[in-house]
Design a protein around this motif. Sequence first.
Motif, short mmCIF file in Angstrom:
data_model
loop_
_atom_site.label_atom_id
_atom_site.label_comp_id
_atom_site.label_asym_id
_atom_site.label_seq_id
_atom_site.Cartn_x
_atom_site.Cartn_y
_atom_site.Cartn_z
N LEU A 205 0.91 -1.14 0.09
CA LEU A 205 0.04 -0.10 0.18
C LEU A 205 0.97 1.29 0.01
N PRO A 206 1.05 1.89 -1.10
CA PRO A 206 1.95 3.18 -1.23
C PRO A 206 1.30 4.41 -0.64
N LEU A 207 1.68 4.58 0.60
CA LEU A 207 1.25 5.79 1.70
C LEU A 207 2.28 7.07 1.52
N TYR A 208 1.91 7.93 0.90
CA TYR A 208 2.59 9.16 0.63
C TYR A 208 3.17 9.86 2.02
N GLY A 209 4.51 9.92 1.94
CA GLY A 209 4.77 10.87 3.03
C GLY A 209 4.86 9.91 4.46
N ASP A 210 4.60 10.60 5.39
CA ASP A 210 4.28 10.16 6.67
C ASP A 210 2.97 9.54 6.99
N GLY A 211 2.17 9.71 5.95
CA GLY A 211 0.75 9.33 6.22
C GLY A 211 -0.02 9.85 7.22
N ARG A 212 0.28 11.26 7.49
CA ARG A 212 -0.24 11.97 8.50
C ARG A 212 -1.26 13.24 7.87
N GLN A 213 -1.32 12.97 6.42
CA GLN A 213 -2.39 13.98 5.92
C GLN A 213 -3.70 13.73 6.36
N ILE A 214 -4.77 14.76 6.53
CA ILE A 214 -5.87 14.66 7.24
C ILE A 214 -6.95 14.91 5.97
N ARG A 215 -7.67 13.90 6.04
CA ARG A 215 -9.11 14.10 4.87
C ARG A 215 -10.26 13.82 5.65
N ASP A 216 -11.33 14.66 5.34
CA ASP A 216 -12.75 14.64 6.03
C ASP A 216 -13.31 13.56 5.09
N TRP A 217 -13.85 12.49 5.46
CA TRP A 217 -14.45 11.32 4.54
C TRP A 217 -15.91 11.61 4.30
N ILE A 218 -16.52 11.53 3.36
CA ILE A 218 -18.05 11.64 3.13
C ILE A 218 -18.32 10.48 2.24
N HIS A 219 -19.24 9.68 2.69
CA HIS A 219 -19.76 8.48 1.95
C HIS A 219 -20.43 9.32 0.78
N VAL A 220 -20.50 8.60 -0.38
CA VAL A 220 -20.82 8.82 -1.70
C VAL A 220 -22.36 9.03 -1.60
N GLU A 221 -23.21 8.19 -0.82
CA GLU A 221 -24.46 8.42 -0.75
C GLU A 221 -24.98 9.52 0.12
N ASP A 222 -24.37 9.86 1.31
CA ASP A 222 -24.35 11.31 1.98
C ASP A 222 -24.42 12.26 0.83
N HIS A 223 -23.20 12.21 0.01
CA HIS A 223 -22.82 13.54 -0.65
C HIS A 223 -24.08 13.58 -1.63
N CYS A 224 -24.60 12.53 -2.23
CA CYS A 224 -25.57 12.67 -3.23
C CYS A 224 -26.85 13.25 -2.59
N ALA A 225 -27.33 12.72 -1.28
CA ALA A 225 -28.21 13.27 -0.64
C ALA A 225 -28.32 14.56 -0.47
N GLY A 226 -26.82 15.13 0.02
CA GLY A 226 -26.74 16.52 0.17
C GLY A 226 -27.01 17.40 -1.26
#
Length: 346
Positions: A205-226
């Motif tokens: 699994l190629p993890l960029y750098g230290d891997g401590r980049q932060i992402r806010d994840w949203i499920h695609v179904e929640d996105h579509c509902a929004g």
Amino acid sequence: MTILITGGAGFIGSHFVRRMINQGKRVAVLDKLTYAGNLENLKDIIEDPKMSQQFKFYKGDIGNQEFVEHIFVEENIDTIANFAAESHVDRSIRSASNFIDTDMKGVFVLLEASRRFSLKKFIQISTDEVYGTAHQGAFKETDALNPSNPYSASKAGGDRLAYAYWVTYKLPIIITRASNNYGTNQHPEKFIPLFITNALEDKKLPLYGDGRQIRDWIHVEDHCAGIDFIMNHGQDGEVYNIGGGNERYNIDTAHLILDELKKPRSLIEHVKDREGHDRRYALDCSKLMLLGWKPRIKFENGLSDTIHWYRNNQVWWKRIKNGEFMEYYNKQYSHRFADTDVQQTH
């Protein structure tokens, strides 16, 4: 009347197509069917006698003005949800021209057609990446845009062009900016499906750098509902953030994937970081929540369901990971795997 969903054979677009058809709406899909577009994502709709009556597919480029206008006439379009985009940051760094053509020029063509045919609603799907890195707090819709790679810059261009058509021509535009999506049918070049499918094949699994980049994840179904909620309750000329409220370090997400699959964490390999890699994305979604919307899918549950789908649909993603994908993957990661001078601060 018909809603035109551009990029409707892609990841997020196909989920939105299904949502609209399940509501009884007539849908026209315009998709170029690049490597990221896949008619298999719409197979259940195409093969269902009832749903297929509400659905028409057009293969083509949103940058083709004549073809776009033909669809407007043929289908009596009254609403557009523009999901069509070149969307992978890594590919934009390698070559940006396609991103400019689709994410900016393509938006221009759609806007011009919408103005000519007096469209009732135009939803421009943008991204949280237009804000750049969130060093602290969370971005509001009124914050300045500061994109840091060709993909986010091209999306910022389309975003602001759409807004300009609201200001100048009063075209009924609404712009949405979502955080990172995950879910079923996502192309395996993206972080979560890449790590799931590599782990299933016992590959690194190629993890960029230290891997401590932060992402806010949203499920695609929640996105579509929004997006659906905003189409019905949003105000023309406004921008709405759509976030999942699930900030995670990339390395922690990788650990969740491996633990769910009962694979060793030693499969993670820290590789040379991506150029211009934003450290953290974070959205303030209070504007949308005050209207009455909020995400419903807990990240751990959504991720578990997503992993289950990829485990049970290996024919789908193994076909994609052959051919062009492997050529791209080797160009993107082979030299990074070979680079041992990677800082690991986790």
